[in-house]
Each structure stands twice: as structure tokens, then as C-alpha cells.
Design a protein around this motif. Structure first.
Motif, PDB file in Angstrom:
ATOM      1  N   CYS A  19       0.798  -1.236   0.000  1.00 31.25           N
ATOM      2  CA  CYS A  19       0.000   0.000   0.000  1.00 31.25           C
ATOM      3  C   CYS A  19       0.826   1.279   0.000  1.00 31.25           C
ATOM      4  O   CYS A  19       0.377   2.314  -0.516  1.00 31.25           O
ATOM      5  CB  CYS A  19      -0.951   0.006   1.186  1.00 31.25           C
ATOM      6  N   TRP A  24      -3.307   6.095  -3.986  1.00 33.07           N
ATOM      7  CA  TRP A  24      -4.615   5.800  -3.399  1.00 33.07           C
ATOM      8  C   TRP A  24      -5.517   7.014  -3.554  1.00 33.07           C
ATOM      9  O   TRP A  24      -5.052   8.136  -3.747  1.00 33.07           O
ATOM     10  CB  TRP A  24      -4.463   5.448  -1.918  1.00 33.07           C
ATOM     11  N   TYR A  77       0.585 -10.921  -2.572  1.00 35.50           N
ATOM     12  CA  TYR A  77      -0.600 -10.056  -2.635  1.00 35.50           C
ATOM     13  C   TYR A  77      -1.101 -10.095  -4.073  1.00 35.50           C
ATOM     14  O   TYR A  77      -0.363 -10.447  -4.990  1.00 35.50           O
ATOM     15  CB  TYR A  77      -0.289  -8.634  -2.165  1.00 35.50           C
ATOM     16  N   PHE A  80      -2.672  -5.917  -7.461  1.00 32.36           N
ATOM     17  CA  PHE A  80      -2.055  -4.608  -7.307  1.00 32.36           C
ATOM     18  C   PHE A  80      -1.310  -4.228  -8.591  1.00 32.36           C
ATOM     19  O   PHE A  80      -1.088  -5.074  -9.456  1.00 32.36           O
ATOM     20  CB  PHE A  80      -1.124  -4.605  -6.101  1.00 32.36           C
ATOM     21  N   THR A  84       4.407  -2.974  -8.255  1.00 38.09           N
ATOM     22  CA  THR A  84       4.535  -3.446  -6.872  1.00 38.09           C
ATOM     23  C   THR A  84       5.063  -4.875  -6.810  1.00 38.09           C
ATOM     24  O   THR A  84       5.439  -5.345  -5.724  1.00 38.09           O
ATOM     25  CB  THR A  84       3.202  -3.346  -6.119  1.00 38.09           C
TER      26      THR A  84
END
Length: 266
Positions: A19, A24, A77, A80, A84
Motif C-alpha cells: 500500500c 490511493w 498479494y 495490485f 509493486t
């Protein structure tokens, strides 16, 4: 290392996936947590000889310890941005420290083994890219044990506490609230209720702290905050390694709509 320079133990919130390294909306969604993590090396003070990180993202039948001399990264993850999956954190491992950890756990009657192949998951490399961005400190990762017994993970921390006097910084990397349905604000009330209890438990005297953490499911909104407790168990290791040190909350804010805390012992 003298008592005055004995390293603390930490419990950190490691955010959501990668993150801190993407955009964002709103742009400040993770900014306060990122800023706190970036300042933690100053908070710790003495540069550690090595880092021992317990991540919420590795569970094994026996406590397992990474022992590759140059661990790879596990991009565990999904969904994304592509960049990343290209993040790097080339910190060396420390096979000798891994062997010592396994030995200490064995002496304490806790089943443990070396893993010479596994790399670092995002609960390790994502926050460490902020805390120690130079990646010049050896890192060893310790797994949780399947079953997620809180008393046993407290005992793991107690068995490893002497490493603090050898320049090893013990970090529990998880999250003080982890209910995927609650992020964005839906879980704000239960997160605040549980966070209030957590702060009281961790800043109590060590015996009271241990008793409350063993019975954490009795806390207000405990299961609303942690439907499954893998993100809380790294805290048990950090608190177990604290010994007689009282906990102190270093970070406490609403992040992504829920109460989020980070703690230091010692």
C-alpha cells in the motif's frame, strides 16, 4: 550490550499489501502509518545487528526460521499494480542467527526447524523498506505456528528475549485490527473498542498483560476485530520478548477507516 542499550521489541501494523508504494484515493489513505514506520529507526536508536521479524503471513506446523543467506521476496498479494511486483529489498539473511533461534526454541520445548529456501513475505519486506530502507541489516523471519495458540506464542517471545541483548531487534508485523469487511469505515466502532482494550492490556504490568493476551478473545469486539487471529499473533511474540518492560503505544490513529495501533516494549 548493556541493559541501557538493550533493544526494544516492536509490534507494527504493516499496512495492506504494497500500500505504501502505490497511489490511493484519497492520496493520504496510508500516509500517517507510512510516516510512523519511516521514523521508527530513530525511535529504536541503536542500529540493530540483525532483525527478527514475525509476520502474520507465514504459518507452519513447526516454528520455522529462514536461513537463506540472501533471501528472495515473496509477492504474496493480488490485484495490485505491476510495479509493486518489482519491489526489491536485498537484505541478507543470517543463517547463524536462525540456528540460534531454533536452538533456543528447542530448549524451551517448542518445536522449531530451519527453512533454507523460503524468502521474505510482504509482512517483512514492505514495512522494512520504510523502517530500514538501506537493506543493510541481516533479516531473519520466524513463522507463526498452526493453531495460533496465544500462550505458546508468548512463550516463543520469552525464549527469544535474550537476543535483545545481542543487538537483535524483534518485530511483530501484523495489524491491530484485521477484518477485511471492516476497512473503509464499516468496522470503525469495533476497531475502536478493541483498540482501547489492547492499549490497556499492553500498558499494564507484565503479569496482567500476559493474562489478558492469553485470553484476548474475551476483549470487547475481539472477534469483530480479528475473525481469524493471524494478524494479532505477532504481537504475542513481541510482548513475550518484552519481559518486565511495560508497553507504550507509539502510533494510534484511524487508518483506512479503522483504529490502528503500534507498540514498543522497552
Amino acid at each position: 550490550m548493556t541493559e541501557a542499550s538493550r533493544l526494544p521489541t516492536l509490534f507494527i501494523a504493516h499496512g495492506g499489501g504494497p500500500c505504501f508504494f502505490m497511489e490511493w484515493n484519497p492520496p493520504d489513505t496510508w500516509r500517517s502509518l507510512e510516516a510512523w514506520l519511516r521514523g521508527l529507526s530513530v525511535e529504536v536508536g541503536d542500529k540493530p545487528r540483525a532483525l527478527l521479524v514475525v509476520s502474520a503471513h507465514w504459518e507452519a506446523e513447526r516454528y520455522s526460521v529462514t536461513a537463506h543467506p540472501q533471501p528472495s521476496l515473496i509477492y504474496d498479494y493480488y490485484g495490485f499494480p505491476q510495479h509493486t511486483y518489482e519491489l526489491q529489498y536485498p537484505a541478507p539473511g543470517d543463517p547463524a542467527l536462525a540456528e540460534e533461534i531454533v536452538r533456543r526454541l528447542g530448549v524451551a520445548g517448542l518445536p522449531a526447524e530451519i527453512d533454507r529456501e523460503r524468502g521474505f513475505d510482504h509482512g517483512v519486506f514492505v514495512p522494512l523498506k520504510l523502517i530500514y530502507p538501506q537493506a543493510d541489516i541481516p533479516v531473519v523471519q520466524l513463522s507463526l505456528r498452526a493453531g495460533l495458540n496465544p500462550a505458546e506464542h508468548l512463550a516463543v517471545g520469552a525464549a527469544l528475549a535474550p537476543l535483545r541483548e545481542q543487538g537483535v531487534l524483534i518485530i511483530g508485523s501484523g495489524y491491530s485490527y484485521h477484518n477485511m469487511r471492516g476497512y473503509g469505515g464499516a468496522g470503525q466502532r469495533p476497531s475502536i473498542e478493541f483498540d482501547r482494550w489492547l492499549n490497556e492490556a499492553l500498558t499494564a504490568d507484565p503479569e496482567t498483560r500476559k493474562e489478558r493476551l492469553r485470553d484476548w478473545e474475551r476483549a470487547p469486539s475481539a472477534r469483530a476485530a480479528h475473525p481469524r487471529e493471524e494478524h494479532l499473533l505477532p504481537l504475542m511474540v513481541a510482548a513475550g520478548a518484552a519481559g518486565q518492560d511495560i508497553g507504550k503505544r507509539l502510533f494510534g490513529e484511524l487508518v483506512f477507516g479503522v483504529a490502528t495501533s503500534g507498540f514498543r516494549f522497552g
